[in-house]
Motif scaffolding. Sequence first.
Motif, PDB file in Angstrom:
ATOM      1  N   ARG A  56       1.188  -1.459  -0.070  1.00 11.28           N
ATOM      2  CA  ARG A  56       0.143   0.339  -0.160  1.00 11.28           C
ATOM      3  C   ARG A  56       0.866   1.173  -0.104  1.00 11.28           C
ATOM      4  O   ARG A  56       0.601   2.200  -0.476  1.00 11.28           O
ATOM      5  CB  ARG A  56      -0.701  -0.067   0.574  1.00 11.28           C
ATOM      6  N   GLU A  57       2.030   1.343   0.652  1.00  5.77           N
ATOM      7  CA  GLU A  57       3.315   2.464   0.572  1.00  5.77           C
ATOM      8  C   GLU A  57       3.994   2.599  -0.485  1.00  5.77           C
ATOM      9  O   GLU A  57       3.516   4.213  -0.940  1.00  5.77           O
ATOM     10  CB  GLU A  57       3.884   2.019   1.899  1.00  5.77           C
ATOM     11  N   GLN A  58       3.681   1.938  -0.895  1.00  9.72           N
ATOM     12  CA  GLN A  58       4.485   1.773  -2.802  1.00  9.72           C
ATOM     13  C   GLN A  58       3.006   1.941  -3.690  1.00  9.72           C
ATOM     14  O   GLN A  58       3.652   2.673  -4.388  1.00  9.72           O
ATOM     15  CB  GLN A  58       4.853   0.344  -2.995  1.00  9.72           C
ATOM     16  N   LEU A  59       2.463   1.805  -2.951  1.00 14.81           N
ATOM     17  CA  LEU A  59       1.001   2.321  -4.235  1.00 14.81           C
ATOM     18  C   LEU A  59       0.384   3.571  -4.655  1.00 14.81           C
ATOM     19  O   LEU A  59       0.197   3.424  -5.610  1.00 14.81           O
ATOM     20  CB  LEU A  59      -0.186   0.989  -4.116  1.00 14.81           C
ATOM     21  N   GLU A  60       0.885   3.840  -2.980  1.00 16.48           N
ATOM     22  CA  GLU A  60       0.039   5.447  -3.031  1.00 16.48           C
ATOM     23  C   GLU A  60       0.397   6.359  -3.527  1.00 16.48           C
ATOM     24  O   GLU A  60      -0.178   7.045  -4.330  1.00 16.48           O
ATOM     25  CB  GLU A  60       0.001   6.321  -1.986  1.00 16.48           C
TER      26      GLU A  60
END
Length: 102
Positions: A56-60
């Motif tokens: 999620r952190e990479q996707l944001e």
Amino acid sequence: MSKTVEIQIEKSRNLVEGLRKHLKGIGGGVTNEEIDAMEQAVSELEAANAEVDELREQLEPKVKHMNDVMAHVKAAYADKKKTLKGYYPQEQWADFGVPDKR
């Protein structure tokens, strides 16, 4: 960590701890092997959730970039469509890929 997953992990750990403390008092149906299996499943859930959080952190930032590009494309589309509609009659709009009708 997802709040729902966090709550489930906490509840499950408390249950495992309680089962271990009072295993002899339980009238059967729960074994050490079952408690160990549940504890292992909780650990797997925690690891999977940590992996999802990392993704999620990479996707944001990528989603934010995509949304910025989308806004730019939409603005350019609206501007060009407005220009075409101003210069050409409605019958020719479809030739330019503009399906709108007044």
